[in-house]
Design a protein around this motif. Sequence first.
Motif, short mmCIF file in Angstrom:
data_model
loop_
_atom_site.label_atom_id
_atom_site.label_comp_id
_atom_site.label_asym_id
_atom_site.label_seq_id
_atom_site.Cartn_x
_atom_site.Cartn_y
_atom_site.Cartn_z
N ALA A 192 -9.16 10.46 1.40
CA ALA A 192 -8.33 11.67 2.22
C ALA A 192 -9.64 13.02 1.49
O ALA A 192 -9.37 14.10 2.60
N TYR A 236 -2.72 5.57 7.05
CA TYR A 236 -1.85 4.95 5.56
C TYR A 236 -0.52 4.50 5.98
O TYR A 236 0.43 5.14 4.69
N ARG A 258 0.34 3.70 -3.15
CA ARG A 258 0.62 5.49 -2.14
C ARG A 258 0.83 6.34 -3.37
O ARG A 258 0.73 7.41 -4.21
N HIS A 278 -8.80 13.41 8.78
CA HIS A 278 -9.07 12.61 9.74
C HIS A 278 -9.03 12.37 10.62
O HIS A 278 -9.32 11.25 12.08
N GLU A 331 -5.67 5.99 -0.63
CA GLU A 331 -5.55 6.83 0.08
C GLU A 331 -6.15 7.52 -0.37
O GLU A 331 -7.08 8.77 0.61
N TYR A 377 0.50 -1.23 -0.17
CA TYR A 377 -0.33 -0.05 0.21
C TYR A 377 0.84 1.61 0.35
O TYR A 377 0.52 2.15 -0.35
N VAL A 435 -9.75 0.64 6.14
CA VAL A 435 -8.70 2.07 6.43
C VAL A 435 -7.17 1.22 7.53
O VAL A 435 -8.26 0.33 8.22
N ALA A 444 0.59 14.49 2.77
CA ALA A 444 1.03 13.78 3.64
C ALA A 444 1.84 14.01 4.99
O ALA A 444 3.28 14.94 4.40
#
Length: 312
Positions: free
Chosen positions: A84, A220, A26, A228, A80, A22, A153, A54
């Motif tokens: 987001a 993530y 991403r 979040h 992701e 992952y 998630v 990020a």
Amino acid sequence: MIIRIPPRWSLPERLTTSESSYQDRRAFLRTLGGGLAAAGLLGSPSFAEPAPPAPSRGAASGYPARRNDAYTLDRPLTAELVAARHNVFDEFSVERDKVWKLATALRTKPWTVHFGGLVEKAATFDVEDLVRRLGLEERLYRHRCVEGWAMAVPWTGFPLRKLIDLAGPLGKAKFVRMVSFARPEQAPGWNAGRRVFPYYEALSLEEATHELAFIATGIYGHPLPNQHGAPLRLVVPWKYGLKGIKSIVAFQFTEQRPGTFWNELAPGHYSFESNVDPTSPSQAEEEMIGTGEKRRTLPYNGYADLVSALYA
């Protein structure tokens, strides 16, 4: 000889998305998103903008944390970028695809959290000190919103039980009440409606000390972005997402059951427990964000084997 029968929602590790996969995905999505946006090929206007950056890992760290293989999924992780861009955080906006931009106004460093009420000794901790003290792990969880959408998630954080042990609640404490931030000058949606913030939520101590109850500090593989719920967010995967209070500043231990935000606004629609219930009106089916896949809603969001005894 111990024979372990996995719960229905669990998959073998060989079928789950690996951490490295992952992380690679991403990076690929960021590159793909940028390329398609430049070419004018993305159909949704919101996806034609740059991806939310990020948070820097820096020394903050412990990210990415080691995955706890006891918590796996029956579905692929939600991309992701999709997670987001679809957020319920009404203090910033009631428009789900705008929260990620507006939430950047919230200053999350430094951040302290207070423990009070029926505890051995009231105390305030810096969040980064808490993370160093309690450690981090990654868990793959389902997430189900009362609005009918769902995602899968990889949260990073620590069991809520660890934090409760640190707080030291007294024997007569039966509930833990949580309160979110109160900074209207940093939250454009604060005074936009009739609701009165700050947001507040609560669990019974039996729920709060259950193995699934989790405090997320990351997602993530990196620290939580503001949309979040940075820097501390509650995750209780057998309940609707409205129970997952974001940007927590206080934990208060009580003997009497405290009120909760949505239950007090509309008690006929939102119970104190707010457990995922497919028999409730309009809750029989869920839609995975990003793919549009429709799935049958499972009792307790698929975690019935682990949590139904709490409500027997």
